[in-house]
Design a protein around this motif. Structure first.
Motif, mmCIF file in Angstrom:
data_model
loop_
_atom_site.group_PDB
_atom_site.id
_atom_site.type_symbol
_atom_site.label_atom_id
_atom_site.label_comp_id
_atom_site.label_asym_id
_atom_site.label_seq_id
_atom_site.Cartn_x
_atom_site.Cartn_y
_atom_site.Cartn_z
ATOM 1 N N ARG A 684 -14.650 4.450 -3.394
ATOM 2 C CA ARG A 684 -13.408 4.886 -3.167
ATOM 3 C C ARG A 684 -13.219 6.193 -3.866
ATOM 4 N NH1 ARG A 684 -9.961 4.814 0.446
ATOM 5 N NH2 ARG A 684 -7.219 5.254 0.101
ATOM 6 N N TYR A 685 -12.642 5.923 -5.469
ATOM 7 C CA TYR A 685 -12.394 6.827 -6.498
ATOM 8 C C TYR A 685 -13.027 7.828 -7.020
ATOM 9 C CZ TYR A 685 -8.429 3.571 -5.112
ATOM 10 O OH TYR A 685 -7.196 2.932 -4.403
ATOM 11 N N VAL A 750 -4.926 -1.788 -3.149
ATOM 12 C CA VAL A 750 -5.264 -0.639 -2.898
ATOM 13 C C VAL A 750 -4.473 0.747 -2.693
ATOM 14 C CG1 VAL A 750 -7.142 1.068 -1.368
ATOM 15 C CG2 VAL A 750 -7.752 -1.007 -2.259
ATOM 16 N N LYS A 751 -3.760 0.388 -1.594
ATOM 17 C CA LYS A 751 -2.539 1.206 -1.383
ATOM 18 C C LYS A 751 -1.763 1.628 -2.715
ATOM 19 C CE LYS A 751 -0.447 0.670 3.109
ATOM 20 N NZ LYS A 751 0.809 0.625 4.286
ATOM 21 N N ASP A 754 -3.770 3.601 -5.027
ATOM 22 C CA ASP A 754 -3.738 4.957 -4.770
ATOM 23 C C ASP A 754 -2.407 5.183 -5.313
ATOM 24 O OD1 ASP A 754 -5.888 4.928 -3.057
ATOM 25 O OD2 ASP A 754 -4.754 5.056 -1.113
ATOM 26 N N ARG A 755 -1.791 4.947 -4.903
ATOM 27 C CA ARG A 755 -0.280 5.689 -5.114
ATOM 28 C C ARG A 755 0.281 5.626 -7.168
ATOM 29 N NH1 ARG A 755 4.105 1.506 -1.587
ATOM 30 N NH2 ARG A 755 2.914 2.123 0.499
ATOM 31 N N GLU A 800 -0.349 8.611 -0.984
ATOM 32 C CA GLU A 800 -1.501 8.025 -0.162
ATOM 33 C C GLU A 800 -2.478 8.818 0.765
ATOM 34 O OE1 GLU A 800 -0.589 4.488 2.113
ATOM 35 O OE2 GLU A 800 0.761 3.861 0.899
ATOM 36 N N MET A 803 -4.046 11.463 -1.983
ATOM 37 C CA MET A 803 -4.908 10.748 -2.493
ATOM 38 C C MET A 803 -6.603 10.658 -1.005
ATOM 39 S SD MET A 803 -7.384 8.674 -4.669
ATOM 40 C CE MET A 803 -6.379 8.305 -5.673
ATOM 41 N N GLN A 804 -5.337 10.488 0.331
ATOM 42 C CA GLN A 804 -6.946 10.163 1.191
ATOM 43 C C GLN A 804 -7.521 11.190 1.199
ATOM 44 O OE1 GLN A 804 -7.584 6.967 2.680
ATOM 45 N NE2 GLN A 804 -9.299 8.647 3.582
ATOM 46 N N VAL A 807 -10.089 11.340 -1.002
ATOM 47 C CA VAL A 807 -11.531 10.707 -0.597
ATOM 48 C C VAL A 807 -12.367 10.973 0.457
ATOM 49 C CG1 VAL A 807 -12.061 8.250 0.252
ATOM 50 C CG2 VAL A 807 -9.658 8.760 -1.647
#
Ligand code: SRM
Ligand SMILES: Cc1cc2nc3c(=O)[nH]c(=O)nc-3n(C[C@H](O)[C@H](O)[C@H](O)COP(=O)(O)OP(=O)(O)OC[C@H]3O[C@@H](n4cnc5c(N)ncnc54)[C@H](O)[C@@H]3O)c2cc1C
Ligand code: SF4
Ligand code: FES
Lengths: 866, 116
Positions: A684-685, A750-751, A754-755, A800, A803-804, A807
């Motif tokens: 993800r990151y 995960v949320k 992300d934050r 979020e 970040m999305q 990603v």
């Protein structure tokens, strides 16, 4: 909608007509004054979208994203029960019965009415101006039309009618669209309102040097077209237009944009003479210093209003009217409108232009001082009182460095130095108007009417940075022209309070990393040059370039080797590898969670063998191959990518590794699948650029074999989920991670991650690890928990989403590079030879290579070049 | 005076450098935003590696002996970050170190070396 349906209980309606920049500003001030508790607020807007930033309208041609211009937070409107009626033009007012009528025929009663209808572009009554290739430049809809025409293959040339401020801005837009651009001006000079003849001439020459043709003193008599305007195919085929001028000459073009000035939008009143509202002699809605019209309970603000025979075509005076109007309606009659300073400083097609006060020197007996440098295209003029004591006006073209200084002298009626010309001469020690010389009442930000006193007291109340002051006072959040002064005022006050702070990134940006991050986000900036032109100075350096590259990547995640981003990257990011002491590079493929198949291990071994690389298992659970020559990197990575490897970003300020223990698949104590989580997180990151590197660790039980508590993010499995630790660090100053939340399910965790990462990217200083960042957070861990878990700032969704985006935009930089022949060109040591660097020499030690020392280079047998 | 075409301007991304091999010598050639060309030794005396063409270009304001301030352009070594004035080769972080500079010019789109 009926008139009764709108009003509820005893509240009357506060109706605003127009949701432009000023109308929207009024709503914000009205809410501040609590008017939404006294009234039902209804806003009627002719356009089909909420208020947007007209001042930055031209940027639309670059990003074509209307949301970047949006000014309205619809949730804030909703929370204060502001009813926004889009696409509803008001066509009638009856001030006697206090009602208005919409286009659709609905009638609404009002207790208070605010007219904020703005202005419309003036199109001279030239026959032929209705042709579909003739446009104006005011709304997003106008720009969409211009775009559609300019993109037709037959359209190559464009003319802007009007050489004023907006006309030149429109001309720049046409240049951006790739059109051969002309400016046709009726007056003998450009920017006649702000500049004198000589200044206009220099500006003209500079603009012409940029490829725009300027025709002054041209009066258009008629526009002829080779197809009728309303033919069956209005925008399809070639449609040359011919502009006939009164002097007998003509000009053909493919499209025309009119930008010949603005007129107050008073149609609503003009078309309904019985409405009972008085207009100005030359149009516009007459107001007094309380922003009231002659009709009871009716106000007007912004560009539709006429005060003292003047219409103010800038946003700052409109905002000022909006605040005054809101205060008046709330019952505070002390605040009044007393006119506005129309001085301006701007950059037109890269040319700096400034105009202050009486630019033309028309005041009785005034004196003018001139400085002219034709070689560099610089022109400066000062206009002073007959006794030489006070500044009345100034013109600056080609160099506006003196603008803020002069403006303060002008606005605050400060005594001029003995030789006023010293204020504009080059190479002369200038008597600089320090902040300390200014009175507290001096206006620093004219867009939001913020004084020196207001900024100083904001600093006293804890706003220690420019961005905090901005949030607290709005200073600097309009045109941005006051930014250097705001900065100086903040430093002045901090110094006065005994602080010694300088958070400037470097000599090219008087901003901290956080400030730059906000500027880049808010203005949608995509390149370093754009940021430097708008908010910095000079050339840039090895500090600001990589920092900005990192912020740009954190915001938009463009490929780091895109041509305009390439020169910003440190050698490591530039060659996608860590440079070593001898100029060779290391190769670190990603091995997520440390899990690797035998086949992949074999590939690593084969590649190392083929290219004769030094091999080591790293502290991050992967394999590092050292000693790769720059010109070998593409071949090495082609093999690795083919075998399914991705870049490990060992060179980037981004996620390094997610270290993991073996977890419950094998370990007799394991309570959860630590490797599974590590794989998910690493995937993800990966590639997300951040202020410094980020490391994570996942352990399958409290025995903590992965040392997760020493990582930026550490996760430890429990019977009920995961315990999340944050902001740990090994390295130079070790710090244990702090327990942030317990027993989390994976999705929630995960949320949170992300934050936290996005909040860190948003607020950390350059090269600040999460541990140092966390220590610098006012309010500490509790604050961080409030922001992330309770969403106390209301930004969780935004974080979020940001970040999305990162990603979703991930690409393996190496996979992208090996498929791009252009980018591969730079991976050779010499631009004019295929040879390698003969100063790179290895010796064999413990069965592997290492760089030879100087002594060895001289004496020992050299290892064959790989 | 001899001339030799080394590469085209397009071979050098604006604001970056390349290294050229000329008569056995490694020379770093830089192209600025304004398309000015500068050339220095590619050898970085601090790291003793041939890497300067891979450095970042920066600008800084320097006040000279006469008191006039002007912006000079430099390249920062990718290894230990010492800065070298592009026009003069002077190291900005160590007065005693000066690199050789070389004359290059643009002929059409060609980057041409001039030498005696
Ligand atoms: C290769 C490796 C050493 C090894 O052989 O094991 C390594 C090598 C480097 N480390 Fe490290 N670090 C490596 C694991 C670590 C670890 C251990 C870990 O991650 O578990 C730490 C301590 C944990 C931590 O970061 O909290 C570590 C703390 C540092 C630091 C100090 C950071 C700090 O916050 O104080 C630096 C310097 C910096 O980043 O400013 C650094 C910087 C470097 C650099 C990038 C120095 C440089 O600029 O040339 C080294 C070059 C790597 C290369 O050329 O590929 N390396 N470094 C390890 C690579 C891990 C990987 O697979 O990516
Ligand atoms: C390209 C461009 C660049 C600019 N650059 C600058 C700058 O650098 N600095 C600066 O200070 N200013 C600049 N301006 C001017 C600035 O945009 C205006 O001063 C500002 O927008 C005025 O705000 P307003 O609310 O009065 O009018 P507007 O923003 O025009 O809003 C009026 C709104 O009312 C609506 N409306 C009109 N009649 C009705 C009706 N009957 N019923 C319902 N709705 C109605 C209109 O559709 C419009 O949306 C620029 C303008 C343009 C076009
Ligand atoms: S942390 Fe726990 S599960 Fe993981 S290896 Fe160690 S003991 Fe086993
Ligand atoms: S003067 Fe425009 S933002 Fe301050």
């Amino acid at each position: 909608m009926s008139s009764t349906a709108l009003s509820t209980e005893n509240k009357g309606n506060l109706v605003v007509i127009g949701n432009g920049m000023v109308g929207h500003h009024f709503i914000e001030r009205a809410i501040e004054q609590g008017l939404h508790q006294q009234f039902d607020i209804h806003v009627f807007a002719e356009e089909d979208r909420p208020a947007y930033d007209r001042v930055y309208l031209s940027s639309y041609f670059e990003h074509k994203d209307a949301s970047k211009l949006n000014l309205v937070d619809l949730t804030a409107y909703e929370l204060s029960k502001v009813n926004l009626h889009l696409n509803q033009c008001i066509v009638d007012i009856d001030s006697a019965s206090q009602r208005i009528t919409t286009e659709a025929g609905e009638i609404i009663e009002y207790s208070e009415l605010v007219l904020a209808t703005g202005s419309y572009p003036f199109v001279p009554p030239i026959p032929g101006r209705e042709h579909p290739h003739c446009h104006v430049y005011r709304t997003i809809a106008d720009l969409d039309e211009i775009l559609a025409i300019a993109e037709l293959p037959t359209v190559k040339k464009g003319v802007v009618v009007g050489g004023g401020l907006l006309g030149l801005e429109a001309a720049k837009a046409l240049v951006t669209l790739g059109l051969d651009t002309y400016v046709v001006e009726f007056a003998p000079q450009l920017m006649g309102v702000q500049l004198d003849a000589a200044g206009g001439e220099i500006l003209k020459r500079k603009i012409e040097a940029l490829g725009v043709k300027v025709l002054t003193g041209k009066n258009t008599k008629e526009i002829l077209s080779n197809t009728a305007p309303n033919s069956d195919d209005p925008s399809g085929d070639e449609q040359h237009l011919t502009m006939q001028f009164t002097d007998g000459t003509s000009l053909t073009t493919d499209m025309i944009v009119f930008s010949a000035g603005i007129r107050p939008q008073d149609g609503l009143i003009k078309n309904n003479p019985e409405c009972g509202i008085e207009m100005g002699g030359r149009g516009g809605i007459l107001i007094n210093e309380q922003c009231r019209t002659n009709a009871d309970h009716v106000y007007a603000v912004g560009e539709c209003a006429v005060w003292d025979n003047k219409v103010f075509g800038l946003v700052a005076p409109g905002y000022n009217m909006a605040s005054i109007c809101a205060a008046q309606i709330a019952g505070d009659s002390k605040q009044t409108f007393t006119g506005a300073d129309m001085s301006t400083k701007l950059k037109l097609m890269g040319v700096d232009v400034g105009s202050i006060g009486d630019a033309h020197g028309t005041s009785d007996g005034s004196l003018s001082y001139l400085y002219q440098n034709p070689a560099e295209g610089i022109y400066k003029k000062l206009v002073t009182t007959p006794d030489n004591k006070r500044l009345l006006g100034a013109v600056l073209v080609g160099d506006t460095e003196d603008y803020n200084n002069l403006l303060q002298l002008y606005l605050n009626d400060i005594d001029l130095p003995a030789h006023p010309e010293s204020l504009i001469l080059p190479n002369v020690e200038k008597p600089v108007m320090g902040i300390d010389n200014l009175p507290d009442t001096a206006t620093i930000c004219s867009c939001y009417n913020v004084t020196k006193g207001a900024i100083c007291s904001a600093v006293e109340n804890g706003a220690y940075s420019v961005s905090d002051v901005k949030t607290m006072t709005s200073a600097g959040s309009g045109c941005g022209g006051c930014a250097p002064m705001v900065k100086d005022t903040v430093s002045y006050q901090l110094t006065a309070m005994g602080f010694e702070v300088n958070n400037d990134l470097c000599e090219h940006f008087a901003y901290s990393r956080q400030d730059l991050y906000s500027l880049i986000r808010v203005h949608g900036i995509k390149t370093f040059d754009e940021l430097l032109t708008e908010h910095g100075s000079g050339h840039g350096c090895e500090i600001c370039k990589p920092t900005v590259a990192s912020i740009l990547a954190s915001c938009w995640n463009d490929y780091v080797l895109k041509t305009e981003l390439t020169p910003l990257q440190d050698s490591n990011d530039y060659y996608l590898g860590n440079i070593q002491k001898d100029g060779t590079y290391s190769v670190v493929p990603r091995v997520p969670g440390g899990e690797i198949t035998a086949d992949k291990l074999i590939v690593l071994g084969q590649v190392a063998k083929q290219f004769n690389l030094y091999t080591k298992i790293t502290g991050g659970m992967r394999v590092d191959l050292f000693g790769a020559r720059m010109e070998q990197l593409p071949d090495i990575w082609t093999q690795l990518v083919q075998a399914g490897f991705e870049t490990g970003h060992a060179y980037g300020k981004s996620l390094r590794t997610v270290k993991s223990c073996i977890g419950n698949n094998w370990c007799r104590y394991g309570v959860d699948d630590s490797i599974g989580l590590a794989l998910r997180l690493e995937d993800r990151y990966k590639g997300v650029r951040s202020p410094h590197k980020i490391k994570m660790g996942v352990s399958g039980c409290m025995r903590e074999c992965a040392e997760a508590q020493s990582k930026d993010f550490g996760m430890i499995a429990t019977e009920n989920g995961w315990n999340l630790f944050v902001c740990g660090n090994g390295g130079i100053t070790p710090r244990h991670g702090e327990l942030f939340a317990t027993d989390l399910d994976t999705e929630t965790m995960v949320k949170y991650i992300d934050r936290i990462i996005m909040f860190y990217i948003k607020t950390a200083d350059k090269l600040q690890r999460t541990s140092k960042w966390r220590e610098s957070l006012d309010g500490g861990l509790d604050y961080l928990k409030a922001v992330i878990i309770e969403d106390s700032l209301g930004i969780a969704d935004e974080l979020e989403a940001q970040m999305q985006l990162l990603v979703d935009n991930y690409v393996c930089e190496w996979a992208a590079t090996i498929n791009d022949t252009e980018k591969l060109k730079r991976f050779r040591h010499f631009v004019n030879s295929e040879k390698g660097d003969d100063n790179v020499v290895f010796v064999t030690d413990r069965e592997q290579i290492r760089p030879a020392t100087d002594a060895e280079k001289a004496t020992i047998n050299l290892v064959e070049l790989a | 005076m001899n001339q030799q075409t080394i590469c085209t301007l397009d071979d050098i991304i604006p604001e970056t450098g390349v290294c050229a091999l000329i008569d056995g010598k490694q020379i770093a050639i830089f192209r600025t935003k304004q398309n000015d060309l500068f050339a220095l030794d590619n050898y970085d005396p601090f790291s003793q590696a041939n890497v300067l063409s891979r450095g970042l270009i920066g600008g800084t304001t320097i006040t000279d002996d006469t008191g006039t301030a002007k912006e000079v352009l430099y390249v920062a070594s990718p290894i230990y970050k010492q800065r070298f004035n592009l026009a003069t080769g002077q190291c900005l972080d160590d007065e005693s170190i000066v690199l050789n500079t070389y004359k290059f010019k643009l002929d059409g789109n060609n980057v041409v070396a001039n030498y005696e």
